[in-house]
Design an enzyme around this catalytic site. Structure first.
Site, PDB file in Angstrom:
ATOM      1  N   SER A 117      57.287 100.405 -11.208  1.00 45.72           N
ATOM      2  CA  SER A 117      56.780  99.581 -10.114  1.00 45.72           C
ATOM      3  C   SER A 117      57.325  98.162 -10.220  1.00 45.72           C
ATOM      4  CB  SER A 117      55.249  99.534 -10.213  1.00 45.72           C
ATOM      5  OG  SER A 117      54.737  98.507  -9.390  1.00 45.72           O
ATOM      6  N   TYR A 141      47.765  97.361 -14.920  1.00 45.65           N
ATOM      7  CA  TYR A 141      48.585  98.347 -14.209  1.00 45.65           C
ATOM      8  C   TYR A 141      50.079  98.082 -14.456  1.00 45.65           C
ATOM      9  CZ  TYR A 141      51.184 100.600 -10.495  1.00 45.65           C
ATOM     10  OH  TYR A 141      52.116 101.331  -9.807  1.00 45.65           O
ATOM     11  N   LYS A 145      53.070 100.260 -16.719  1.00 49.46           N
ATOM     12  CA  LYS A 145      54.379 100.734 -16.240  1.00 49.46           C
ATOM     13  C   LYS A 145      55.502 100.217 -17.132  1.00 49.46           C
ATOM     14  CE  LYS A 145      53.104 103.194 -12.728  1.00 49.46           C
ATOM     15  NZ  LYS A 145      53.373 104.644 -12.663  1.00 49.46           N
TER      16      LYS A 145
END
Ligand SMILES: NC(=O)c1ccc[n+]([C@@H]2O[C@H](COP(=O)([O-])OP(=O)(O)OC[C@H]3O[C@@H](n4cnc5c(N)ncnc54)[C@H](O)[C@@H]3O)[C@@H](O)[C@H]2O)c1
Length: 321
Positions: A117, A141, A145
């Protein structure tokens, strides 16, 4: 080639599964259906229901199906939730990936494609974000990643995997109304929800250093994104040395204000003017990809523009509401 696609029953996964099968690739989906739906998996594509955290199930899946490569799309993706539940995000996104990589290596499978991402970049202060831009995620988050990319890189070195980590920018649109994103976590569905309730869409901050003062983002149509996976899979199929980290964006910035205007135009719901709220913490002014590397490496380039993203997403929204 046969690909094990995790998360193939979700929003992006369902488009990737369709694009791979349309390109003549074989697909097996593994999905725990936590946010995905069984009906999104096309007929004829085997679905294994279960989690990437379930090592025994993964081993059984690799034994039962011929798998030449893994496309790991499954993951949890809500930034605010990741701040409140970091341990859960690390478990799902990092431990889930570690478990899948261990099973992949054990099964002798050597190709791995990963959904990363633009969140890995955090608050980039550059006009175009390229893959050399320092990674400094600002929430669990984005961290999960980035750690995922490191885990894959280290596993590739130690065990001879070829891989591609695709850093998606702002994904929108749908390939068909029934495949539209069902979550209301991104700008486009959030504006639809407000407009349909006859309430003002919210714009967070209009005093950024951008042309109209609102944040600028890079929107990518999910159908283009799915084609990027086909291009990456084809590269992994023929290049055992591929070690790719690639932005997947359109390379063009669209302001939040321009996107809200476009949504009002496409939906015809233009009675209520947007309300400007204070800036939100953690929103960078501008995040736009340089898409030069992916074009050079894979010959892939985004084709679809924001009007097609909004119109296709709106068709999906209307079907459900
Ligand atoms: N949507 C975006 O804008 C965006 C942007 C950047 C990156 N991503 C990444 O793309 C991937 C897919 O996102 P999406 O928008 O399609 O989300 P989604 O929630 O629609 O899809 C995720 C899928 O993975 C499945 N899943 C979740 N946890 C699982 C587990 N432990 N085991 C097996 N299956 C599991 C879900 O049931 C669902 O089908 C995610 O990894 C996300 O982080 C998405």
């Amino acid at each position: 080639m046969n690909w094990l696609v995790t998360g193939g029953a979700g929003y992006i996964g369902t488009h990737v599964v369709r694009a791979l099968t349309a390109a003549g690739e074989g697909v097996v989906v593994l999905d725990d259906l936590s946010t995905g739906a069984r009906e999104r998996v096309p007929e004829g594509v085997p679905l294994v229901v279960g989690s990437v955290l379930d090592r025994a199930l993964l081993d059984e899946t690799f034994r039962a199906h011929t798998v030449d490569g893994v496309v790991h799309i499954a993951g949890k993706k809500q930034v605010p939730e990741s701040v409140v539940r970091p341990l859960y995000y690390y478990e799902e996104n990092v431990e889930g990936l570690r478990t899948l990589l261990a099973a992949t290596v054990e099964a002798g499978v050597t190709r791995f494609l990963f959904s990363s991402s633009a969140a890995v970049y955090g608050m980039p202060d550059v006009h175009l974000v390229d893959e050399q831009t320092p990674c400094a995620p600002i929430n669990p988050y984005g961290e999960s990643k980035l750690v995922g990319e490191w885990l894959i890189r280290a596993t590739a070195r130690a065990h001879g995997l070829s891989y591609a980590a695709l850093r998606y920018f702002n994904v929108a649109g749908a390939g068909a109304p029934e495949l539209a994103d069902e979550g209301v976590f991104n700008l486009v569905p959030m504006v639809f929800e407000k407009l349909q309730a006859n309430r003002a869409p919210l714009i967070f901050g209009n005093d950024y250093d951008t042309a109209d003062g609102t944040c600028v983002r890079d929107f990518i149509h999910v159908v283009d994104l799915a084609e990027a996976h086909v291009a990456a899979a084809s590269r992994l199929a023929r290049d055992a040395d591929a070690r790719l980290v690639l932005n997947v964006g359109g390379g063009e910035g669209t302001s939040v204000r321009a996107m809200v205007d476009l949504i009002q135009k496409v939906t015809g719901l233009s009675d209520v003017a947007p309300t400007v709220e204070p800036r939100r913490a953690g929103d960078p002014a501008r995040v736009v990809a340089s898409a030069a590397r992916i074009e050079r490496e894979l010959g892939w380039k985004a084709r679809l523009q924001t009007p097609e993203m909004v119109a296709s997403a709106w068709a999906g929204w209307q079907r459900r509401h």
